[in-house]
Design a protein around this motif. Structure first.
Motif, PDB file in Angstrom:
ATOM      1  N   HIS A   1     -49.322 -73.039 -14.800  1.00 23.31           N
ATOM      2  CA  HIS A   1     -49.782 -71.676 -14.532  1.00 23.31           C
ATOM      3  C   HIS A   1     -51.127 -71.750 -13.816  1.00 23.31           C
ATOM      4  O   HIS A   1     -51.988 -72.548 -14.203  1.00 23.31           O
ATOM      5  N   MET A   2     -51.307 -70.941 -12.798  1.00 23.53           N
ATOM      6  CA  MET A   2     -52.532 -70.970 -12.009  1.00 23.53           C
ATOM      7  C   MET A   2     -53.151 -69.577 -11.932  1.00 23.53           C
ATOM      8  O   MET A   2     -52.465 -68.603 -11.596  1.00 23.53           O
ATOM      9  N   ALA A   3     -54.434 -69.496 -12.249  1.00 25.13           N
ATOM     10  CA  ALA A   3     -55.135 -68.214 -12.167  1.00 25.13           C
ATOM     11  C   ALA A   3     -55.294 -67.799 -10.709  1.00 25.13           C
ATOM     12  O   ALA A   3     -55.657 -68.612  -9.858  1.00 25.13           O
ATOM     13  N   ILE A   4     -55.018 -66.538 -10.434  1.00 27.52           N
ATOM     14  CA  ILE A   4     -55.136 -66.006  -9.064  1.00 27.52           C
ATOM     15  C   ILE A   4     -56.361 -65.126  -8.926  1.00 27.52           C
ATOM     16  O   ILE A   4     -57.201 -65.327  -8.047  1.00 27.52           O
ATOM     17  N   ASP A   5     -56.477 -64.127  -9.791  1.00 25.42           N
ATOM     18  CA  ASP A   5     -57.595 -63.190  -9.729  1.00 25.42           C
ATOM     19  C   ASP A   5     -57.871 -62.618 -11.105  1.00 25.42           C
ATOM     20  O   ASP A   5     -56.995 -62.596 -11.979  1.00 25.42           O
ATOM     21  N   LEU A   6     -59.093 -62.111 -11.255  1.00 29.18           N
ATOM     22  CA  LEU A   6     -59.497 -61.454 -12.494  1.00 29.18           C
ATOM     23  C   LEU A   6     -59.147 -59.977 -12.443  1.00 29.18           C
ATOM     24  O   LEU A   6     -59.137 -59.362 -11.378  1.00 29.18           O
TER      25      LEU A   6
END
Length: 317
Positions: free
Chosen positions: A37-42
């Motif tokens: 899983h990869m964070a894209i935006d807050l």
């Protein structure tokens, strides 16, 4: 939130600490690890551009400010599920950015593939400034490998201990030279190749640019150090194994091609003593954060103390 990776490190203490943390995380029933899983935006209240008084499921109503603007508050993140090929929304009461530095933007670095400054970039996209991002600590002796078989072959560091006067390895500008260019060219008349990492890295970079060199050489041979091959191999077994198995050379008899490599990001997201950023409920730590505690470049011996102290205070906040 990338797939966890236990990469090699020149700092045995740091590597052991990482293994210990990962083992504790995996054994804790209250922690769920989302691999791939990869964070894209807050996700923030301002970004959603909603009204003053509204609720996020399970989190309760947002705080209000006087006027017509909602309080800037982080309430979660958009996460890309690599296996499922979809973007998911995660809500949380507190969000911690611990995505590492941005050293992977350089060709040669000691960092793994995930160190691309993602956390810092997400914070910038919210419209907030970061501090001293141009300050990157470079290690002077990363092995130059023209034919890497794996990404890890591009990030093998040779410890600065090999340049310690007790050992006596030197930096040279040609393969057959036994002249310490740090002394010969007055970069450091006193310590020479035993100078601090940042001094050596800057000197190597300057020489590579002015002389159009692809790399320089680290000469740790018995002829230069005065140490027997058996002693050198016993003291530096990982160097011996890498040079023998990957480069096909005997480092006790042949010099090693090396280049400077990005090692640590010294700047980042400014935080206070509790790890708080300018956005409510959003914390930053590790290389992602700038605490102002350690000078640039960050010294390896100070990193664990700085990171662990900041993380503990943030959790208790």
């Amino acid at each position: 939130m990338n797939e966890k990776s236990r990469s090699s490190s020149t700092c045995g203490v740091a590597l052991n600490a990482l293994d210990l943390v990962l083992d504790q995380v995996e054994a804790n029933p209250n922690i769920t690890v989302f691999e791939q899983h990869m964070a894209i935006d807050l996700i923030t209240t301002k970004a959603l551009n909603d009204s003053i008084s509204w609720e996020v499921p399970h989190l309760g109503p947002c705080e209000e400010l006087s006027g017509n603007k909602p309080l800037e508050r982080c309430i979660g993140a958009y996460i890309y599920d690599v296996v499922g090929n979809r973007v998911r929304s995660f809500a949380a009461r507190a969000i911690f950015l611990a995505t590492g530095g941005a050293s992977r933007v350089y060709l040669y670095t000691s960092n793994n593939e995930s160190a691309t400054g993602d956390g810092t970039a997400m914070y910038v996209r919210l419209g907030y400034p970061v501090v001293n991002t141009e300050q990157t600590h470079f290690h002077p002796t990363c092995v130059w490998n023209p034919n890497p078989k794996t990404p890890r072959d591009l990030r093998f560091l040779i410890s600065s201990q090999i340049r310690n006067p007790c050992v006596g390895a030197i930096l040279t500008l040609s393969r057959d030279s036994t002249e310490d260019f740090m002394r010969a060219k007055s970069y450091s008349r006193g310590a020479g190749s035993a100078s601090p990492n940042d001094v050596c890295a800057a000197a190597i970079d300057a020489e590579m640019k002015t002389s159009a060199l692809v790399h320089i050489w680290l000469n740790a041979t018995s002829a230069v150090t005065g140490k027997t091959p058996d002693v050198l191999r016993a003291v530096f077994p990982t160097v011996d194994a890498y040079c023998s198995n990957v480069l096909g050379i005997d480092f006790t008899a042949e010099p090693i091609p090396v280049v400077p490599a990005a090692h640590y990001t010294s700047g980042g997201i400014p935080i206070d003593e509790n790890g708080c950023t300018a956005v409510q409920n959003l914390y930053a730590m590790g290389e992602t954060a700038f605490t102002g505690t350690c000078h640039s470049p960050r010294a390896e011996k100070d990193l664990l103390a700085e990171f662990s102290a900041t993380a503990e205070r943030a959790v208790r906040h």
